[in-house]
Enzyme design. Sequence first.
Site, PDB file in Angstrom:
ATOM      1  N   LYS A  46      25.528  -2.897   0.264  1.00 23.14           N
ATOM      2  CA  LYS A  46      27.006  -2.850   0.247  1.00 23.14           C
ATOM      3  C   LYS A  46      27.532  -2.053   1.432  1.00 23.14           C
ATOM      4  O   LYS A  46      28.725  -1.812   1.553  1.00 23.14           O
ATOM      5  CB  LYS A  46      27.485  -2.185  -1.036  1.00 23.14           C
ATOM      6  CG  LYS A  46      27.029  -2.853  -2.317  1.00 23.14           C
ATOM      7  CD  LYS A  46      27.460  -1.989  -3.506  1.00 23.14           C
ATOM      8  CE  LYS A  46      26.647  -2.313  -4.740  1.00 23.14           C
ATOM      9  NZ  LYS A  46      26.790  -1.267  -5.768  1.00 23.14           N
ATOM     10  N   HIS A  98       4.193   5.884  11.695  1.00 24.34           N
ATOM     11  CA  HIS A  98       3.766   5.729  10.292  1.00 24.34           C
ATOM     12  C   HIS A  98       2.789   6.880  10.006  1.00 24.34           C
ATOM     13  O   HIS A  98       1.582   6.679   9.886  1.00 24.34           O
ATOM     14  CB  HIS A  98       3.094   4.365  10.113  1.00 24.34           C
ATOM     15  CG  HIS A  98       2.905   3.916   8.699  1.00 24.34           C
ATOM     16  ND1 HIS A  98       3.006   4.770   7.608  1.00 24.34           N
ATOM     17  CD2 HIS A  98       2.606   2.691   8.187  1.00 24.34           C
ATOM     18  CE1 HIS A  98       2.793   4.076   6.507  1.00 24.34           C
ATOM     19  NE2 HIS A  98       2.541   2.819   6.829  1.00 24.34           N
ATOM     20  N   ARG A 121       0.795  -1.232   0.000  1.00 28.93           N
ATOM     21  CA  ARG A 121       0.000   0.000   0.000  1.00 28.93           C
ATOM     22  C   ARG A 121       0.823   1.276   0.000  1.00 28.93           C
ATOM     23  O   ARG A 121       0.585   2.175  -0.797  1.00 28.93           O
ATOM     24  CB  ARG A 121      -0.909   0.073   1.257  1.00 28.93           C
ATOM     25  CG  ARG A 121      -2.227  -0.587   1.127  1.00 28.93           C
ATOM     26  CD  ARG A 121      -2.608  -1.178   2.460  1.00 28.93           C
ATOM     27  NE  ARG A 121      -1.633  -2.198   2.788  1.00 28.93           N
ATOM     28  CZ  ARG A 121      -1.698  -3.443   2.338  1.00 28.93           C
ATOM     29  NH1 ARG A 121      -2.724  -3.826   1.642  1.00 28.93           N
ATOM     30  NH2 ARG A 121      -0.759  -4.334   2.609  1.00 28.93           N
ATOM     31  N   THR A 122       1.757   1.384   0.926  1.00 31.61           N
ATOM     32  CA  THR A 122       2.397   2.691   1.128  1.00 31.61           C
ATOM     33  C   THR A 122       3.225   3.063  -0.099  1.00 31.61           C
ATOM     34  O   THR A 122       3.121   4.178  -0.617  1.00 31.61           O
ATOM     35  CB  THR A 122       3.250   2.677   2.407  1.00 31.61           C
ATOM     36  OG1 THR A 122       2.463   2.110   3.461  1.00 31.61           O
ATOM     37  CG2 THR A 122       3.674   4.066   2.803  1.00 31.61           C
ATOM     38  N   ARG A 137      10.818   4.141   3.745  1.00 33.10           N
ATOM     39  CA  ARG A 137      10.482   3.153   4.785  1.00 33.10           C
ATOM     40  C   ARG A 137      11.752   2.415   5.161  1.00 33.10           C
ATOM     41  O   ARG A 137      12.545   2.047   4.285  1.00 33.10           O
ATOM     42  CB  ARG A 137       9.442   2.151   4.272  1.00 33.10           C
ATOM     43  CG  ARG A 137       9.245   0.987   5.248  1.00 33.10           C
ATOM     44  CD  ARG A 137       8.072   0.130   4.898  1.00 33.10           C
ATOM     45  NE  ARG A 137       6.823   0.837   5.137  1.00 33.10           N
ATOM     46  CZ  ARG A 137       5.621   0.281   5.024  1.00 33.10           C
ATOM     47  NH1 ARG A 137       5.521  -0.991   4.671  1.00 33.10           N
ATOM     48  NH2 ARG A 137       4.528   0.964   5.258  1.00 33.10           N
TER      49      ARG A 137
END
Length: 305
Positions: free
Chosen positions: A80, A129, A51-52, A101
């Site tokens: 890395k 959130h 969704r986000t 995120r």
Amino acid sequence: MRSLIDIKELSTEEINELIAVATDIIENPKKYSEACYGKILATLFFEPSTRTRLSFESAMCSLGGKVISVSSADSCSASKGESVADTAKVVSCYSDIIAMRHPKEGAPLVASMNASVPVINAGDGGHNHPTQTLADLLTIHRELGRLDNLTIGFCGDLKFGRTVHSLITAMSRYTGIKFVLISPEELKVPSYIKRDVIKKNNIEYVQTTDFEAVIPELDILYMTRVQKERFFNEEDYLRLKDRYILTPDKLEFAKPELKILHPLPRVNEIAVAIDDDPRACYFKQVYYGRIMRMSLILKLLEVNV
Ligand code: CP
């Protein structure tokens, strides 16, 4: 230049403005279709998302802008050893706004301190959130016509559920709010949320393990999934994951005007049979998430339509 890391950074007036613009987007989508022409959104997702990430990308496309994307940590140079700070500096050269995120709490804040473009926290660990909260606020506003005088039940994983922490923080600014916190002992709301948000704002609240006993008093029921990815021990997850499952029989004594929300993804905590109940709002919530992210992108890019 303004980022959004925590919902408390937005004043009540700004939340009202975001809802007003979102309402106008719903009513007049064409008016906004070129609003971000020439702008680029970078989505940096170091944790899984449906969704986000897609709603941010859909939001920018709907505003006439373009999108570049990292959809997992192992597909970029974080694997890395590149730091969040360096990543933010680099991606600022490619984009006008970043949605990030990250599994580490505070990573989007570090990104915002190093980026030269606005950074939006799209979920950081078990912490916050804020854009899910904007989706939740628009859903509540459209479904009930108000953000005050509400009894809100949060059920499930209130310890690791970052959407719960952000929504409690947002709702604590309104009058006449009561929280009913329904969880197993092991998954209670963190003490810092109780101390710094609920008690500090003198919000009435109860904590309980008895889901069925409290359902009749709720105006909003915010169901959550038990956050498997945050557990240290699979045995604990297996013991707790099926503790609260909303089934049609449990709604027998619920208010007819109850609104059932869930940030999704759902595992099994809401029976599929509930989906056709007029009180179920969780798929509308997904739609409102895209609209509120359009409204937020316009605000942070300082685009007036
Ligand atoms: N609600 C939410 O954050 O969903 P995703 O994890 O799919 O983005």
